[in-house]
Design a protein around this motif. Structure first.
Motif, PDB file in Angstrom:
ATOM      1  N   ASN A  28      59.737 -19.575  52.502  1.00 27.72           N
ATOM      2  CA  ASN A  28      60.139 -18.184  52.745  1.00 27.72           C
ATOM      3  C   ASN A  28      59.273 -17.477  53.777  1.00 27.72           C
ATOM      4  N   GLY A  29      58.669 -18.247  54.679  1.00 30.89           N
ATOM      5  CA  GLY A  29      57.853 -17.646  55.724  1.00 30.89           C
ATOM      6  C   GLY A  29      56.441 -17.302  55.284  1.00 30.89           C
ATOM      7  N   PHE A  30      56.024 -17.701  54.077  1.00 29.90           N
ATOM      8  CA  PHE A  30      54.678 -17.417  53.601  1.00 29.90           C
ATOM      9  C   PHE A  30      53.705 -18.440  54.166  1.00 29.90           C
ATOM     10  N   SER A  31      52.481 -18.008  54.417  1.00 26.95           N
ATOM     11  CA  SER A  31      51.445 -18.912  54.913  1.00 26.95           C
ATOM     12  C   SER A  31      50.927 -19.782  53.767  1.00 26.95           C
ATOM     13  N   ALA A  32      50.227 -20.839  54.108  1.00 28.08           N
ATOM     14  CA  ALA A  32      49.624 -21.712  53.097  1.00 28.08           C
ATOM     15  C   ALA A  32      48.632 -20.923  52.244  1.00 28.08           C
ATOM     16  N   PRO A 154      48.398  -6.914  47.449  1.00 26.13           N
ATOM     17  CA  PRO A 154      48.907  -8.077  48.175  1.00 26.13           C
ATOM     18  C   PRO A 154      50.145  -8.680  47.521  1.00 26.13           C
ATOM     19  N   ALA A 155      50.991  -9.257  48.331  1.00 21.51           N
ATOM     20  CA  ALA A 155      52.189  -9.941  47.849  1.00 21.51           C
ATOM     21  C   ALA A 155      51.809 -10.986  46.804  1.00 21.51           C
ATOM     22  N   GLY A 156      52.596 -11.072  45.745  1.00 21.22           N
ATOM     23  CA  GLY A 156      52.399 -12.094  44.724  1.00 21.22           C
ATOM     24  C   GLY A 156      51.289 -11.825  43.739  1.00 21.22           C
ATOM     25  N   SER A 157      50.784 -10.603  43.697  1.00 21.92           N
ATOM     26  CA  SER A 157      49.650 -10.294  42.818  1.00 21.92           C
ATOM     27  C   SER A 157      50.054 -10.121  41.358  1.00 21.92           C
ATOM     28  N   THR A 158      49.294 -10.757  40.493  1.00 25.60           N
ATOM     29  CA  THR A 158      49.372 -10.491  39.062  1.00 25.60           C
ATOM     30  C   THR A 158      48.523  -9.251  38.821  1.00 25.60           C
TER      31      THR A 158
END
Length: 169
Positions: A28-32, A154-158
């Motif tokens: 989905n275009g996310f970096s490693a 940040p994206a994806g943060s719990t």
């Protein structure tokens, strides 16, 4: 006639293969680095889901919403209140928010909110709390701010919220 049918079928097969081969939906275009951050946050939740207390019981209760799971545990309780809020109840509470690293993103402060007007995971957990409870809530990204940066988160943060419910209005 048969040739044109075969030509159409072959053309359709080429188009299907071409469209699927051109897709880059795996990351989905996310970096490693972002993907590693997402995985670290997911692993945190997986570990908390199976964590048991001294009595052998699961330490965190689970609230399943939209196919994902938010976790919470009552840290302490003052009083005997047994009334629960609705999604539209105004809840006065002190709340602070941290990332799984312990870094703070929301300083502890008193606020009034409704379960319907906060991130979905926190709203669902609030429906299970009563006045006087001090709670730790763990909200996965899907039930928080998702997989896009949002106002310093940040994206994806719990998200790990600690709060005390003072009263229902």
């Amino acid at each position: 006639m048969k040739r044109s049918i075969y030509a159409v079928i072959i053309l359709m097969m080429v188009m299907v293969v071409g469209f699927t081969a051109c897709g880059d939906d795996d990351d989905n275009g996310f970096s490693a680095e972002q993907i590693a951050y997402f995985e670290k946050n997911l692993e945190f939740i997986r570990e908390k889901k199976v964590l048991k207390g001294e009595d052998g019981e699961l330490l965190y209760k689970q609230v399943i919403l939209g196919g994902d799971t938010a976790l919470y545990r009552v840290l302490s309780k003052e009083g005997e209140e047994t009334k629960y809020p609705t999604s539209q109840t105004s809840v006065t509470m002190t709340l602070k928010g941290d990332f799984i690293s312990g870094q703070n993103f929301q300083k502890e402060m008193t606020m009034v909110l409704t379960p319907a007007n906060v991130v979905p995971g926190l709203g669902a957990i609030l429906l299970n709390n009563t006045v006087g409870e001090r709670v730790e809530a763990i909200i996965p990204a899907y039930l928080g701010y998702g997989y896009y940066d949002n106002r310093g988160i940040p994206a994806g943060s719990t998200l790990v919220f600690t709060y005390t419910i003072e009263k229902f209005n």
